[in-house]
Scaffold this motif. Structure first.
Motif, PDB file in Angstrom:
ATOM      1  N   ASN A  83       0.801  -1.225   0.000  1.00 44.81           N
ATOM      2  CA  ASN A  83       0.000   0.000   0.000  1.00 44.81           C
ATOM      3  C   ASN A  83       0.833   1.272   0.000  1.00 44.81           C
ATOM      4  OD1 ASN A  83       0.810  -0.613   2.697  1.00 44.81           O
ATOM      5  ND2 ASN A  83      -0.746   0.782   3.488  1.00 44.81           N
ATOM      6  N   GLU A  84       2.120   1.149  -0.359  1.00 47.31           N
ATOM      7  CA  GLU A  84       3.002   2.308  -0.438  1.00 47.31           C
ATOM      8  C   GLU A  84       3.418   2.536  -1.887  1.00 47.31           C
ATOM      9  OE1 GLU A  84       5.708   2.746   3.342  1.00 47.31           O
ATOM     10  OE2 GLU A  84       5.760   0.662   2.663  1.00 47.31           O
ATOM     11  N   VAL A  85       3.459   3.820  -2.276  1.00 50.58           N
ATOM     12  CA  VAL A  85       3.837   4.190  -3.631  1.00 50.58           C
ATOM     13  C   VAL A  85       4.940   5.242  -3.538  1.00 50.58           C
ATOM     14  CG1 VAL A  85       3.035   5.042  -5.865  1.00 50.58           C
ATOM     15  CG2 VAL A  85       1.449   3.824  -4.355  1.00 50.58           C
ATOM     16  N   PHE A  86       6.088   4.949  -4.149  1.00 54.98           N
ATOM     17  CA  PHE A  86       7.219   5.863  -4.147  1.00 54.98           C
ATOM     18  C   PHE A  86       7.385   6.427  -5.554  1.00 54.98           C
ATOM     19  CE2 PHE A  86       7.760   2.993  -0.647  1.00 54.98           C
ATOM     20  CZ  PHE A  86       8.249   3.784   0.378  1.00 54.98           C
ATOM     21  N   ILE A  87       7.290   7.750  -5.650  1.00 57.86           N
ATOM     22  CA  ILE A  87       7.232   8.443  -6.938  1.00 57.86           C
ATOM     23  C   ILE A  87       8.356   9.480  -7.032  1.00 57.86           C
ATOM     24  CG2 ILE A  87       5.852  10.014  -8.354  1.00 57.86           C
ATOM     25  CD1 ILE A  87       4.534   7.425  -8.392  1.00 57.86           C
ATOM     26  N   ARG A  88       9.010   9.548  -8.191  1.00 58.52           N
ATOM     27  CA  ARG A  88      10.008  10.596  -8.429  1.00 58.52           C
ATOM     28  C   ARG A  88       9.290  11.908  -8.734  1.00 58.52           C
ATOM     29  NH1 ARG A  88      11.976   6.012 -10.987  1.00 58.52           N
ATOM     30  NH2 ARG A  88      13.975   5.252 -10.182  1.00 58.52           N
ATOM     31  N   LEU A  89       9.533  12.895  -7.891  1.00 57.12           N
ATOM     32  CA  LEU A  89       8.918  14.208  -8.058  1.00 57.12           C
ATOM     33  C   LEU A  89       9.909  15.283  -7.641  1.00 57.12           C
ATOM     34  CD1 LEU A  89       5.426  13.524  -6.417  1.00 57.12           C
ATOM     35  CD2 LEU A  89       5.843  13.883  -8.855  1.00 57.12           C
ATOM     36  N   SER A  90       9.991  16.334  -8.412  1.00 59.02           N
ATOM     37  CA  SER A  90      10.851  17.455  -8.048  1.00 59.02           C
ATOM     38  C   SER A  90      10.189  18.255  -6.931  1.00 59.02           C
ATOM     39  CB  SER A  90      11.076  18.358  -9.267  1.00 59.02           C
ATOM     40  OG  SER A  90       9.873  19.043  -9.587  1.00 59.02           O
ATOM     41  N   PRO A  91      10.949  19.101  -6.246  1.00 57.39           N
ATOM     42  CA  PRO A  91      10.323  19.953  -5.215  1.00 57.39           C
ATOM     43  C   PRO A  91       9.168  20.788  -5.752  1.00 57.39           C
ATOM     44  CG  PRO A  91      12.707  19.990  -4.986  1.00 57.39           C
ATOM     45  CD  PRO A  91      12.421  19.234  -6.252  1.00 57.39           C
ATOM     46  N   ASP A  92       9.318  21.342  -6.968  1.00 58.97           N
ATOM     47  CA  ASP A  92       8.238  22.155  -7.539  1.00 58.97           C
ATOM     48  C   ASP A  92       6.999  21.304  -7.817  1.00 58.97           C
ATOM     49  OD1 ASP A  92       9.755  24.427  -7.438  1.00 58.97           O
ATOM     50  OD2 ASP A  92      10.381  24.346  -9.536  1.00 58.97           O
ATOM     51  N   GLU A  93       7.201  20.099  -8.304  1.00 56.37           N
ATOM     52  CA  GLU A  93       6.074  19.215  -8.584  1.00 56.37           C
ATOM     53  C   GLU A  93       5.360  18.814  -7.297  1.00 56.37           C
ATOM     54  OE1 GLU A  93       7.520  17.011 -12.693  1.00 56.37           O
ATOM     55  OE2 GLU A  93       8.289  16.300 -10.766  1.00 56.37           O
ATOM     56  N   LEU A 131       1.309  19.509  -6.294  1.00 54.45           N
ATOM     57  CA  LEU A 131       0.339  18.534  -5.790  1.00 54.45           C
ATOM     58  C   LEU A 131      -0.233  18.980  -4.447  1.00 54.45           C
ATOM     59  CD1 LEU A 131       2.092  15.158  -6.692  1.00 54.45           C
ATOM     60  CD2 LEU A 131       0.102  16.188  -7.803  1.00 54.45           C
ATOM     61  N   ARG A 132       0.608  19.541  -3.606  1.00 51.71           N
ATOM     62  CA  ARG A 132       0.107  20.030  -2.319  1.00 51.71           C
ATOM     63  C   ARG A 132      -0.854  21.200  -2.528  1.00 51.71           C
ATOM     64  NH1 ARG A 132       5.710  18.679  -0.319  1.00 51.71           N
ATOM     65  NH2 ARG A 132       5.378  16.886   1.065  1.00 51.71           N
ATOM     66  N   GLY A 133      -0.581  21.993  -3.539  1.00 50.25           N
ATOM     67  CA  GLY A 133      -1.480  23.100  -3.832  1.00 50.25           C
ATOM     68  C   GLY A 133      -2.860  22.626  -4.252  1.00 50.25           C
ATOM     69  N   ILE A 134      -2.938  21.453  -4.891  1.00 51.21           N
ATOM     70  CA  ILE A 134      -4.239  20.880  -5.258  1.00 51.21           C
ATOM     71  C   ILE A 134      -4.968  20.367  -4.020  1.00 51.21           C
ATOM     72  CG2 ILE A 134      -5.359  19.046  -6.594  1.00 51.21           C
ATOM     73  CD1 ILE A 134      -2.978  19.147  -8.511  1.00 51.21           C
ATOM     74  N   GLY A 135      -4.202  19.963  -2.997  1.00 52.22           N
ATOM     75  CA  GLY A 135      -4.825  19.484  -1.769  1.00 52.22           C
ATOM     76  C   GLY A 135      -4.348  18.132  -1.295  1.00 52.22           C
ATOM     77  N   TYR A 136      -3.323  17.576  -1.942  1.00 49.39           N
ATOM     78  CA  TYR A 136      -2.821  16.263  -1.529  1.00 49.39           C
ATOM     79  C   TYR A 136      -1.787  16.413  -0.416  1.00 49.39           C
ATOM     80  CZ  TYR A 136      -5.177  14.452  -5.617  1.00 49.39           C
ATOM     81  OH  TYR A 136      -6.138  14.117  -6.536  1.00 49.39           O
ATOM     82  N   GLN A 137      -1.860  15.506   0.549  1.00 48.39           N
ATOM     83  CA  GLN A 137      -0.909  15.482   1.652  1.00 48.39           C
ATOM     84  C   GLN A 137      -0.113  14.187   1.577  1.00 48.39           C
ATOM     85  OE1 GLN A 137      -3.167  15.986   5.259  1.00 48.39           O
ATOM     86  NE2 GLN A 137      -3.733  18.087   4.797  1.00 48.39           N
ATOM     87  N   PHE A 138       1.213  14.315   1.700  1.00 43.91           N
ATOM     88  CA  PHE A 138       2.104  13.170   1.585  1.00 43.91           C
ATOM     89  C   PHE A 138       3.457  13.563   2.160  1.00 43.91           C
ATOM     90  CE2 PHE A 138       2.031  15.704  -2.260  1.00 43.91           C
ATOM     91  CZ  PHE A 138       3.370  15.972  -2.492  1.00 43.91           C
ATOM     92  N   TYR A 139       4.349  12.601   2.269  1.00 44.65           N
ATOM     93  CA  TYR A 139       5.683  12.862   2.795  1.00 44.65           C
ATOM     94  C   TYR A 139       6.695  12.956   1.656  1.00 44.65           C
ATOM     95  CZ  TYR A 139       4.332  11.938   7.654  1.00 44.65           C
ATOM     96  OH  TYR A 139       3.763  12.003   8.895  1.00 44.65           O
ATOM     97  N   ASP A 140       7.630  13.908   1.789  1.00 41.13           N
ATOM     98  CA  ASP A 140       8.781  13.921   0.903  1.00 41.13           C
ATOM     99  C   ASP A 140       9.645  12.697   1.198  1.00 41.13           C
ATOM    100  OD1 ASP A 140       7.901  16.327  -0.104  1.00 41.13           O
ATOM    101  OD2 ASP A 140       9.269  17.543   1.100  1.00 41.13           O
ATOM    102  N   TRP A 141      10.327  12.212   0.173  1.00 41.13           N
ATOM    103  CA  TRP A 141      11.207  11.051   0.349  1.00 41.13           C
ATOM    104  C   TRP A 141      12.542  11.396  -0.310  1.00 41.13           C
ATOM    105  CZ3 TRP A 141       9.658   7.348   3.537  1.00 41.13           C
ATOM    106  CH2 TRP A 141      10.459   6.205   3.665  1.00 41.13           C
ATOM    107  N   GLY A 142      13.358  12.139   0.432  1.00 39.25           N
ATOM    108  CA  GLY A 142      14.599  12.621  -0.134  1.00 39.25           C
ATOM    109  C   GLY A 142      14.367  13.875  -0.960  1.00 39.25           C
ATOM    110  N   ALA A 143      15.376  14.222  -1.751  1.00 41.90           N
ATOM    111  CA  ALA A 143      15.343  15.489  -2.472  1.00 41.90           C
ATOM    112  C   ALA A 143      14.404  15.474  -3.663  1.00 41.90           C
ATOM    113  CB  ALA A 143      16.757  15.840  -2.933  1.00 41.90           C
ATOM    114  N   ASP A 144      14.228  14.339  -4.302  1.00 40.06           N
ATOM    115  CA  ASP A 144      13.481  14.316  -5.559  1.00 40.06           C
ATOM    116  C   ASP A 144      12.460  13.197  -5.619  1.00 40.06           C
ATOM    117  OD1 ASP A 144      14.789  16.496  -7.115  1.00 40.06           O
ATOM    118  OD2 ASP A 144      16.561  15.263  -6.741  1.00 40.06           O
ATOM    119  N   ALA A 145      11.815  12.908  -4.509  1.00 38.92           N
ATOM    120  CA  ALA A 145      10.827  11.834  -4.487  1.00 38.92           C
ATOM    121  C   ALA A 145       9.803  12.090  -3.394  1.00 38.92           C
ATOM    122  CB  ALA A 145      11.500  10.480  -4.286  1.00 38.92           C
ATOM    123  N   ALA A 146       8.730  11.333  -3.453  1.00 34.70           N
ATOM    124  CA  ALA A 146       7.666  11.423  -2.456  1.00 34.70           C
ATOM    125  C   ALA A 146       7.121  10.033  -2.191  1.00 34.70           C
ATOM    126  CB  ALA A 146       6.548  12.346  -2.922  1.00 34.70           C
TER     127      ALA A 146
END
Length: 335
Positions: free
Chosen positions: A283-293, A297-312
């Motif tokens: 039930n865990e999904v690790f996605i490559r995302l830049s800080p801006d990206e 997503l947070r601006g849309i309303g999603y809450q999640f944890y950062d996972w290092g510099a370029d992932a969530a």
């Protein structure tokens, strides 16, 4: 729209019903009727004799189990990304009175935070058999792993065989054991394999405040009872912890909840597949995302944890809304 942690999920209504039903007069500590039912129920679930002790947290479940397996001068082999190494605030050292964690596996995430028998050998084989070096006494594996990867039965069998050959106890951190079992599609026994103790997760899967230590070696359970009391985890009204655990395994609620969480994770992954860091098996999904990206997503309303510099990291729960999960996957794809 919360995908931060399954710890933040709501308590399942059937667990609340079980708690209310337990609110009567009964013997204190673990002498109540509900606590007395745990051994038989979990023995039935795993198809072999089991002794079950309830505790309030997964940290206590892991560390009390390991404390029965490893003396203060010994060591426990675990993956370098394991929860007991990365996220338990030194609790293993506290509960095991200074025993050492012997770290194995890759540091780049390429093995999905899963141990192999060879990775364990790489750590224990160079250790000299003398008093100047910490000797291994136990192995701890995580089902599903810190990256949501699931051990197949044959992988556990290989590790178990090594443990038996070397005289080591084998512990399984099963904070998301239900999700792993649901993914494999088999029985609890197949998902656990030949282990000595399992930390059976409940809180992440719709419980409120109870975890189970399932011992398949009665002698370890006898020791753990004293350690549980000494650690302050022998709760006076233990029936309320037992009630949650029994409700979870009744009518396969534990599997139904895990299947729902896994399905929501898959809904995210299907649309964001090009960015996946690891296969989604629980039930865990690790996605490559830049800080801006991530901020988009947070601006849309999603809450999640950062996972290092370029992932969530996105974690689905038993009560995750399937529509929100699909929409999140689409939002990631639209980036």
């Amino acid at each position: 729209m919360r995908f931060m942690s399954d710890n933040a999920a709501s308590v399942h209504p059937k667990v609340w019903e079980a708690l209310r039903a337990a609110d009567g007069v009964d013997s204190p500590y673990d002498g109540d009727a509900l606590s007395q039912r745990l051994d038989a129920r979990f023995s039935e679930l795993f198809g072999r004799e089991a002794t079950v002790l309830w505790v309030a947290t997964g940290t206590a479940a892991n560390c009390l189990a390991l404390a029965t397996m490893c003396p203060p001068h010994g060591g426990v082999v675990c993956h370098r990304e394991a929860h007991i190494e990365m996220d338990e605030g030194g609790a293993p050292g506290f509960y095991l009175h200074g025993a050492k964690l012997l770290l194995a596996g890759r540091s780049d995430g390429g093995d999905g935070a899963k141990l192999t028998s060879q990775a364990i050998r790489d750590v224990i084989d160079p250790i000299r058999d003398d008093v100047h070096q910490v000797q291994p006494h136990a192995i701890s594996i995580t089902q599903a792993s810190e990256y949501g990867r699931v051990y197949r039965p044959e992988e556990i069998a290989a590790i178990s065989q090594l443990a038996r050959e070397r005289g080591l106890a084998l512990h399984m951190d099963g904070a998301r054991f239900a999700n792993a079992t649901a993914f494999l599609g088999g029985s609890a026994a197949e998902a656990a394999g030949d282990i000595d103790a399992l930390s059976f997760g409940c809180v992440k899967n719709g419980g409120m405040s109870a975890e189970a230590i399932v011992f398949f070696d009665p002698a370890l359970a006898d020791v753990a009872r004293y350690r549980r009391k000494r650690a302050g985890h022998l709760q006076s009204k233990g029936r309320f912890l037992a009630a949650q655990l029994l409700a979870m395994v009744e009518d396969n609620l534990w599997l139904d909840n895990a299947r729902a969480a896994n399905a929501a994770a898959q809904a995210i992954a299907e649309r964001g597949s090009e960015r996946l860091m690891h296969p989604v098996e629980a039930n865990e999904v690790f996605i490559r995302l830049s800080p801006d990206e991530r901020e988009m997503l947070r601006g849309i309303g999603y809450q999640f944890y950062d996972w290092g510099a370029d992932a969530a990291r996105f974690v689905a729960s038993w009560d995750s809304d399937p529509g929100e999960a699909r929409a999140l996957g689409q939002a990631i794809a639209d980036l």
